[in-house]
Design a protein around this motif. Structure first.
Motif: not given
Length: 227
Positions: A54-59, A180-188, A196-204
């Motif tokens: 869940k989004p860190l902002k909401e938590e 699940n397909d989370f709609n994270f705006k940030k990429r890393k 792997m971080k919360r609120d991020y979509k990753h390329t490995i």
């Protein structure tokens, strides 16, 4: 109640309920699923049946509204009644609850901050280790009495249980990402799923190739192939 301090028990219970209502009302606003509310020797704990991702902002907002509502409620009550005992109990509950010890609100705030800085896995472990250190500090520096000793023992058991559950929690975090397909705006871009971080979509990046999260996670949880 056992000691006959019914007034103190009533004040403590009232503050605790108001505090948890701050968490609960904000959680309902964000449509989080509330599983149960547990009464503890040092207050209460609202347990949510929600995804880890869940989004860190909401938590953060759900977390911080508990102490904020408690502070506002205490100010109003003290202004109307001039009851200094109420202020004293509220300050004690607020101070203790914001200590960085699992499962207190302070540890959750610490975990949110750490998740903004580093990986989910490292954040969880650091929160647990800091919990152990804070308990040790309290044992050394505090004037221990029977009540505080019992509370610290209870919390220590909870921290140990959380440490034992670390591997399962990390796997659940990864499975959520796979299923699940989370709609994270940030990429890393990272080199290992442990990063792997919360609120991020990753390329490995592995074996001189770039992979999506799901590609790597499918291999990790491909039980049929492992058998």
């Amino acid at each position: 109640m056992i000691t006959g301090n019914f007034k103190g028990f009533l004040i403590f219970t009232t503050i605790t309920i108001v505090h948890e209502l701050g968490h609960i009302c904000t959680a309902l606003y964000y449509k989080w699923n509330i599983e149960k509310v547990i009464l503890l020797p040092f207050g209460a704990l609202t347990v949510f049946h929600e995804k880890i991702n869940k989004p860190l902002k909401e938590e953060f907002l759900i977390l911080i509204m508990g102490p904020l509502i408690q502070i506002f409620f205490t100010i109003i009550v003290v202004q109307l009644t001039h009851n200094q005992d109420f202020q004293m109990y509220s300050n004690l509950i607020l101070f203790f609850n914001l200590l960085p010890i699992y499962p207190l609100d302070g540890s959750k705030l610490l975990n949110i901050i750490l998740n903004k800085i580093t990986s989910f896995k490292k954040s969880h472990l650091l929160t647990i280790y800091i919990s152990f250190l804070t308990i040790l500090f309290l044992c050394i520096k505090s004037n221990l009495n029977l009540i505080l000793i019992l509370i610290l023992i209870f919390i220590l058991i909870k921290v140990i249980e959380e440490l034992k559950n670390h591997h399962n929690l990390f796997n659940l975090f990864l499975l959520e990402r796979l299923n699940n397909d989370f709609n994270f705006k940030k990429r890393k871009t990272i080199n290992n799923i442990k990063q792997m971080k919360r609120d991020y979509k990753h390329t490995i990046y592995q074996n001189k190739k770039y992979h999506t999260e799901k590609e790597i996670l499918r291999k990790r949880f491909d039980f049929k192939r492992k058998i």
